[in-house]
Design a protein around this motif. Structure first.
Motif, PDB file in Angstrom:
ATOM      1  N   GLN A 139      78.570   3.302  83.806  1.00  0.00           N
ATOM      2  CA  GLN A 139      77.220   3.171  84.349  1.00  0.00           C
ATOM      3  C   GLN A 139      77.215   2.086  85.408  1.00  0.00           C
ATOM      4  OE1 GLN A 139      74.759   5.147  83.515  1.00  0.00           O
ATOM      5  NE2 GLN A 139      75.599   6.098  81.705  1.00  0.00           N
ATOM      6  N   ARG A 140      76.407   2.278  86.418  1.00  0.00           N
ATOM      7  CA  ARG A 140      76.221   1.270  87.464  1.00  0.00           C
ATOM      8  C   ARG A 140      74.730   1.216  87.772  1.00  0.00           C
ATOM      9  NH1 ARG A 140      79.096   0.738  93.364  1.00  0.00           N
ATOM     10  NH2 ARG A 140      78.390  -1.396  93.610  1.00  0.00           N
ATOM     11  N   VAL A 141      74.160   0.011  87.668  1.00  0.00           N
ATOM     12  CA  VAL A 141      72.720  -0.117  87.859  1.00  0.00           C
ATOM     13  C   VAL A 141      72.421  -1.336  88.735  1.00  0.00           C
ATOM     14  CG1 VAL A 141      72.430  -1.371  85.668  1.00  0.00           C
ATOM     15  CG2 VAL A 141      70.487  -0.224  86.681  1.00  0.00           C
ATOM     16  N   LEU A 142      71.538  -1.140  89.696  1.00  0.00           N
ATOM     17  CA  LEU A 142      71.051  -2.217  90.543  1.00  0.00           C
ATOM     18  C   LEU A 142      69.853  -2.840  89.833  1.00  0.00           C
ATOM     19  CD1 LEU A 142      70.973  -3.784  93.247  1.00  0.00           C
ATOM     20  CD2 LEU A 142      69.449  -1.978  94.091  1.00  0.00           C
ATOM     21  N   VAL A 143      69.919  -4.146  89.616  1.00  0.00           N
ATOM     22  CA  VAL A 143      68.855  -4.861  88.913  1.00  0.00           C
ATOM     23  C   VAL A 143      68.253  -5.873  89.880  1.00  0.00           C
ATOM     24  CG1 VAL A 143      68.268  -6.226  86.882  1.00  0.00           C
ATOM     25  CG2 VAL A 143      70.182  -4.616  86.785  1.00  0.00           C
ATOM     26  N   LEU A 144      66.989  -5.680  90.214  1.00  0.00           N
ATOM     27  CA  LEU A 144      66.288  -6.592  91.122  1.00  0.00           C
ATOM     28  C   LEU A 144      65.659  -7.736  90.338  1.00  0.00           C
ATOM     29  CD1 LEU A 144      64.500  -3.957  93.376  1.00  0.00           C
ATOM     30  CD2 LEU A 144      66.735  -5.049  93.738  1.00  0.00           C
ATOM     31  N   ASP A 145      65.538  -8.895  90.965  1.00  0.00           N
ATOM     32  CA  ASP A 145      64.924 -10.058  90.331  1.00  0.00           C
ATOM     33  C   ASP A 145      63.404  -9.909  90.357  1.00  0.00           C
ATOM     34  OD1 ASP A 145      64.442 -12.464  89.156  1.00  0.00           O
ATOM     35  OD2 ASP A 145      64.922 -13.672  90.910  1.00  0.00           O
ATOM     36  N   SER A 146      62.923  -8.955  89.577  1.00  0.00           N
ATOM     37  CA  SER A 146      61.498  -8.640  89.546  1.00  0.00           C
ATOM     38  C   SER A 146      60.918  -8.733  88.140  1.00  0.00           C
ATOM     39  CB  SER A 146      61.279  -7.213  90.073  1.00  0.00           C
ATOM     40  OG  SER A 146      61.923  -6.286  89.216  1.00  0.00           O
ATOM     41  N   GLY A 147      61.813  -8.833  87.145  1.00  0.00           N
ATOM     42  CA  GLY A 147      61.359  -8.792  85.763  1.00  0.00           C
ATOM     43  C   GLY A 147      61.193  -7.377  85.249  1.00  0.00           C
ATOM     44  N   ASP A 148      61.288  -6.385  86.154  1.00  0.00           N
ATOM     45  CA  ASP A 148      61.163  -4.974  85.744  1.00  0.00           C
ATOM     46  C   ASP A 148      62.444  -4.510  85.067  1.00  0.00           C
ATOM     47  OD1 ASP A 148      58.644  -4.781  86.910  1.00  0.00           O
ATOM     48  OD2 ASP A 148      59.473  -4.169  88.851  1.00  0.00           O
ATOM     49  N   GLU A 149      62.302  -3.538  84.156  1.00  0.00           N
ATOM     50  CA  GLU A 149      63.460  -2.958  83.503  1.00  0.00           C
ATOM     51  C   GLU A 149      64.018  -1.811  84.342  1.00  0.00           C
ATOM     52  OE1 GLU A 149      62.194  -1.958  79.479  1.00  0.00           O
ATOM     53  OE2 GLU A 149      63.239  -3.771  78.823  1.00  0.00           O
ATOM     54  N   TYR A 150      65.320  -1.773  84.444  1.00  0.00           N
ATOM     55  CA  TYR A 150      66.029  -0.701  85.146  1.00  0.00           C
ATOM     56  C   TYR A 150      66.886   0.013  84.113  1.00  0.00           C
ATOM     57  CZ  TYR A 150      64.292  -3.034  89.220  1.00  0.00           C
ATOM     58  OH  TYR A 150      63.453  -3.585  90.148  1.00  0.00           O
TER      59      TYR A 150
END
Length: 152
Positions: A139-150
């Motif tokens: 798995q590869r996931v981009l995680v933004l510093d937003s507090g949102d779940e990806y």
């Protein structure tokens, strides 16, 4: 005992120069699904391992690799160990054929406060089973510093 098993997988990966996945043996199909969220340089990850079978997996180790370096001091859950500047390995308990494993949850801190990180998850040890479908255990996931779940 769990940490020793994780370190055994680390040695196998380092000696083998990459992924320590068996080439012969019973066939199993590992998959990982979960979510990651980041806020202020803190990354929370949770995922559940699943074995689609047809054989059981006696033991497995999952590699979590971040695009940014981790802080040197981390409080990791039992069964997880730091293996490199950007890598944590976590042991997955035995998985029955068509079985779902226990959820793995961890929190890491990356250096600085990046606006995003890429998290890659893959199997580095599968207990001597063969996984011919490697697409669902990578798995590869981009995680933004937003507090949102990806989700992955």
């Amino acid at each position: 005992m769990r940490v020793l098993a994780v370190w055994g997988a680390v040695v196998a990966v380092l000696v083998g120069g990459g992924t320590a996945v068996a080439v012969g043996g019973p066939e199993a199909d590992l998959a990982y699904h979960g979510a990651a969220a980041m806020s202020g340089g803190r990354v929370d990850v949770r995922f559940t391992p699943r074995n689609h079978g047809p054989a059981a997996v006696p033991d497995a180790t999952v590699r979590l690799r971040w695009s940014e370096p981790l802080l040197n001091r981390q409080a990791l859950p039992g069964g997880c160990a730091r293996s490199a500047e950007r890598v944590v390995l976590c042991r997955v308990e035995a998985l029955a054929a068509d079985g779902v494993g226990e959820r793995v949850e961890l929190r890491v801190r990356v250096r600085g406060v990046p606006s995003e990180v890429v998290l890659e998850i893959d199997t580095v040890w599968n207990g001597g089973t063969v996984d011919r479908n490697r697409e669902n255990d990578r798995q590869r996931v981009l995680v933004l510093d937003s507090g949102d779940e990806y989700y992955f």
